[in-house]
Design an enzyme around this catalytic site. Sequence first.
Site, PDB file in Angstrom:
ATOM      1  N   ASP A  14     -13.096   9.656   8.014  1.00 14.50           N
ATOM      2  CA  ASP A  14     -12.772  10.241   9.315  1.00 14.50           C
ATOM      3  C   ASP A  14     -14.050  10.484  10.121  1.00 14.50           C
ATOM      4  OD1 ASP A  14     -10.126  10.196   8.658  1.00 14.50           O
ATOM      5  OD2 ASP A  14      -9.949  12.356   8.279  1.00 14.50           O
ATOM      6  N   GLY A  42      -3.128   9.103   2.391  1.00 16.65           N
ATOM      7  CA  GLY A  42      -2.901   9.112   0.945  1.00 16.65           C
ATOM      8  C   GLY A  42      -3.927   9.970   0.228  1.00 16.65           C
ATOM      9  N   ASN A  44      -5.842  12.349   1.485  1.00 18.22           N
ATOM     10  CA  ASN A  44      -5.690  13.779   1.827  1.00 18.22           C
ATOM     11  C   ASN A  44      -4.590  14.420   0.976  1.00 18.22           C
ATOM     12  OD1 ASN A  44      -7.599  13.379   3.832  1.00 18.22           O
ATOM     13  ND2 ASN A  44      -6.090  13.214   5.486  1.00 18.22           N
ATOM     14  N   ASN A 185       7.617  13.620  10.593  1.00 18.31           N
ATOM     15  CA  ASN A 185       7.633  14.638  11.641  1.00 18.31           C
ATOM     16  C   ASN A 185       8.658  14.163  12.674  1.00 18.31           C
ATOM     17  OD1 ASN A 185       6.383  12.758  13.338  1.00 18.31           O
ATOM     18  ND2 ASN A 185       4.332  13.622  13.041  1.00 18.31           N
ATOM     19  N   THR A 218       9.148  17.748   9.242  1.00 15.43           N
ATOM     20  CA  THR A 218       8.131  18.765   9.558  1.00 15.43           C
ATOM     21  C   THR A 218       8.141  18.994  11.070  1.00 15.43           C
ATOM     22  OG1 THR A 218       6.433  17.038   9.594  1.00 15.43           O
ATOM     23  CG2 THR A 218       6.682  18.268   7.548  1.00 15.43           C
ATOM     24  N   ASP A 250      -0.336  15.982   5.796  1.00 13.71           N
ATOM     25  CA  ASP A 250      -0.782  15.583   4.453  1.00 13.71           C
ATOM     26  C   ASP A 250      -0.776  16.782   3.505  1.00 13.71           C
ATOM     27  OD1 ASP A 250      -1.190  13.092   5.574  1.00 13.71           O
ATOM     28  OD2 ASP A 250      -3.286  13.548   6.073  1.00 13.71           O
TER      29      ASP A 250
HETATM   30  O1  RIB Z   1      -3.202  12.620   8.630  1.00 15.94           O
HETATM   31  C1  RIB Z   1      -4.549  12.662   8.977  1.00 15.94           C
HETATM   32  C2  RIB Z   1      -5.228  11.379   8.602  1.00 15.94           C
HETATM   33  O2  RIB Z   1      -4.691  10.343   9.392  1.00 15.94           O
HETATM   34  C3  RIB Z   1      -6.703  11.348   8.871  1.00 15.94           C
HETATM   35  O3  RIB Z   1      -7.446  11.784   7.754  1.00 15.94           O
HETATM   36  C4  RIB Z   1      -6.963   9.911   9.251  1.00 15.94           C
HETATM   37  O4  RIB Z   1      -7.758   9.226   8.342  1.00 15.94           O
HETATM   38  C5  RIB Z   1      -5.602   9.272   9.403  1.00 15.94           C
HETATM   39  O5  RIB Z   1      -5.300   8.499   8.329  1.00 15.94           O
END
Ligand code: RIB
Length: 304
Positions: A14, A42, A44, A185, A218, A250
């Site tokens: 990110d 994934g 996260n 969502n 969500t 996530d």
């Molecule tokens: O849900 C957030 C994520 O979405 C971020 O970490 C980014 O990499 C995207 O995949």
Amino acid sequence: MTAKIVIVGSFNTDLTTYMERMPRPGETVSGRKFVTGPGGKGSNQAVAAARLGADVTFIGRVGQDAFGDQAVRFWQQEGVNTDYVVRDPDHATGVAPIFVDDSGENSIVVVLGANLNLKPSDVDSAAAVIARADVLLTQLEVNYDMVGYALKAAKQQGIRTILNPAPAGHLPAEVVALADYITPNETELEVLSGRPGAAVAEAARSLLTTEQQTVVVTMGAQGASYIRRGSSALIPTYKVNVVDTTGAGDAFNGGLAVALAEGKDLPDAIAFANATAALCVTRPGTAPSMPTRVEVDELLAAQR
Ligand code: RIB
């Protein structure tokens, strides 16, 4: 007993810029801060589940580059099993430029790179781990054929499945039918159901093809609604000071996977997932903002 979770999904580095407000098309604005960190839906979710105390295996691809090295080091620090992470020789690690404004809202571009090159053999090599899992969780940042392949691999072994249909996309109905829990969502629900503007409950019910399936929608600051044949309810979430909503979905999915794997009933599992997401949005970043088990248990206890 420790929850065993398998995640088939994405890693992105990110590249996050914090700013007062998003630029309009053609406009330049000044950012306040720029941060590079581990992300990808994934990954996260894997980190969220590991911090909540689960035994987590990640199946995915990163490049043979510096971002890929950082991903593997990060998972190892977090206690995520990397035995089934493939270092792709031909594609770069995914990246995600992210904008976050002062209200905590985000806009994201994903360049998925190696994530899109996940192959059936990558999942097949983890068959024994999938067979021992309590839950397999996947999302839509790998190629869609692999989403169906991973869900089918789990269902064939009798393993419970969660499909987080994020980012929004159209999936064949036979793939959605392989998920025990579908966790969009509201925007993702509209796209997945093909019913823009429909009421949440109506759109969610249109995804249900079996008695066993549940849609969990969500709904940001409101919490999350579950809809299944014969019952539905909104489980409200917790009021917190929002700093950065990136990764909230996530956190929710990681929390839901752990709670279901631990045998919590659905309303309690959603409350646990809500608490995980609520704590995540109080901090900047994605994977680094995932809370620990102690923090989630304390928030839940404080609300009783
Ligand atoms: O849900 C957030 C994520 O979405 C971020 O970490 C980014 O990499 C995207 O995949």
